[in-house]
Write a protein that holds these residues in place. Structure first.
Motif, mmCIF file in Angstrom:
data_model
loop_
_atom_site.group_PDB
_atom_site.id
_atom_site.type_symbol
_atom_site.label_atom_id
_atom_site.label_comp_id
_atom_site.label_asym_id
_atom_site.label_seq_id
_atom_site.Cartn_x
_atom_site.Cartn_y
_atom_site.Cartn_z
ATOM 1 N N ALA A 1 -3.454 -8.361 7.143
ATOM 2 C CA ALA A 1 -2.943 -7.265 6.311
ATOM 3 C C ALA A 1 -2.218 -7.748 5.059
ATOM 4 O O ALA A 1 -2.247 -7.071 4.035
ATOM 5 C CB ALA A 1 -2.015 -6.370 7.134
ATOM 6 N N ALA B 1 -0.806 -8.718 17.289
ATOM 7 C CA ALA B 1 -0.250 -8.009 16.131
ATOM 8 C C ALA B 1 -0.023 -8.975 14.971
ATOM 9 O O ALA B 1 -0.239 -8.612 13.807
ATOM 10 C CB ALA B 1 1.052 -7.316 16.518
ATOM 11 N N GLY C 1 -3.238 -9.560 13.144
ATOM 12 C CA GLY C 1 -3.494 -8.412 12.269
ATOM 13 C C GLY C 1 -2.590 -8.412 11.053
ATOM 14 O O GLY C 1 -3.019 -8.086 9.940
ATOM 15 N N VAL D 1 -4.208 -16.884 11.252
ATOM 16 C CA VAL D 1 -4.856 -15.918 12.143
ATOM 17 C C VAL D 1 -5.322 -16.623 13.409
ATOM 18 O O VAL D 1 -5.112 -16.138 14.531
ATOM 19 C CB VAL D 1 -6.031 -15.203 11.431
ATOM 20 C CG1 VAL D 1 -6.856 -14.383 12.417
ATOM 21 C CG2 VAL D 1 -5.518 -14.328 10.302
#
Length: 119
Positions: free
Chosen positions: A76, A69, A72, A110
Motif C-alpha cells: 500500500a 497485514a 499488505g 513483502v
C-alpha cells in the motif's frame, strides 16, 4: 521463520512508526498528491499503522495476522516511494539513487512479512 526474524521486522516497523510521528515533514512530502486531504494525516496514520503492526508482530498470538497485514501495508505504501522517485528525478545523483533504491526494496519487505506469517 524464527521469532528473531519476526521481532527484527517488528523493530524495523517500530522505528519507522516513531519516525513518522516524531518527524513527519519528510514523509509528508512523499504522500501522493492525488490523495484527498492533508498529507500529514496520511503520515500520522501510516506511522500509527507501523506501530500497531510492530506490536502485532511482537506477540506470537497475533504474529500471523500482523505479518499478513504488514505485507499488505508494504504494498500500500509503494505509491509513496514512486512519488518520491518522481519528485527527486532532478535531484543530486545520491538522492536519486536513494529514491530509486527504495522501489525494489519493497519486494524483500513483502517477502519478509509473508515469511513471518508462516508458522
Amino acid at each position: 521463520m524464527t521469532s528473531r526474524s519476526a521481532l527484527s521486522l517488528a523493530a524495523l516497523l517500530g522505528v519507522a512508526g516513531v519516525a513518522h510521528l516524531a518527524r513527519p515533514r519528510p514523509f509528508d512530502r512523499i504522500v501522493p498528491r492525488s490523495l484527498p486531504g492533508p498529507a500529514r494525516v496520511y503520515t500520522y496514520v501510516s506511522g500509527a499503522c507501523e506501530l500497531a503492526l510492530a506490536a502485532g508482530l511482537a506477540h506470537p498470538r497475533t504474529r500471523r495476522g500482523a505479518a499478513l497485514a504488514a505485507a499488505g501495508f508494504f504494498v500500500a505504501v509503494f505509491p509513496a516511494n514512486v512519488q518520491m522517485a518522481i519528485d527527486w528525478r532532478d535531484a543530486t545523483p545520491a538522492r536519486r539513487a536513494v529514491a530509486w533504491g527504495r522501489l525494489p526494496l519493497q519486494v524483500p519487505l513483502v517477502w519478509w512479512a509473508l515469511r513471518a506469517a508462516r508458522r
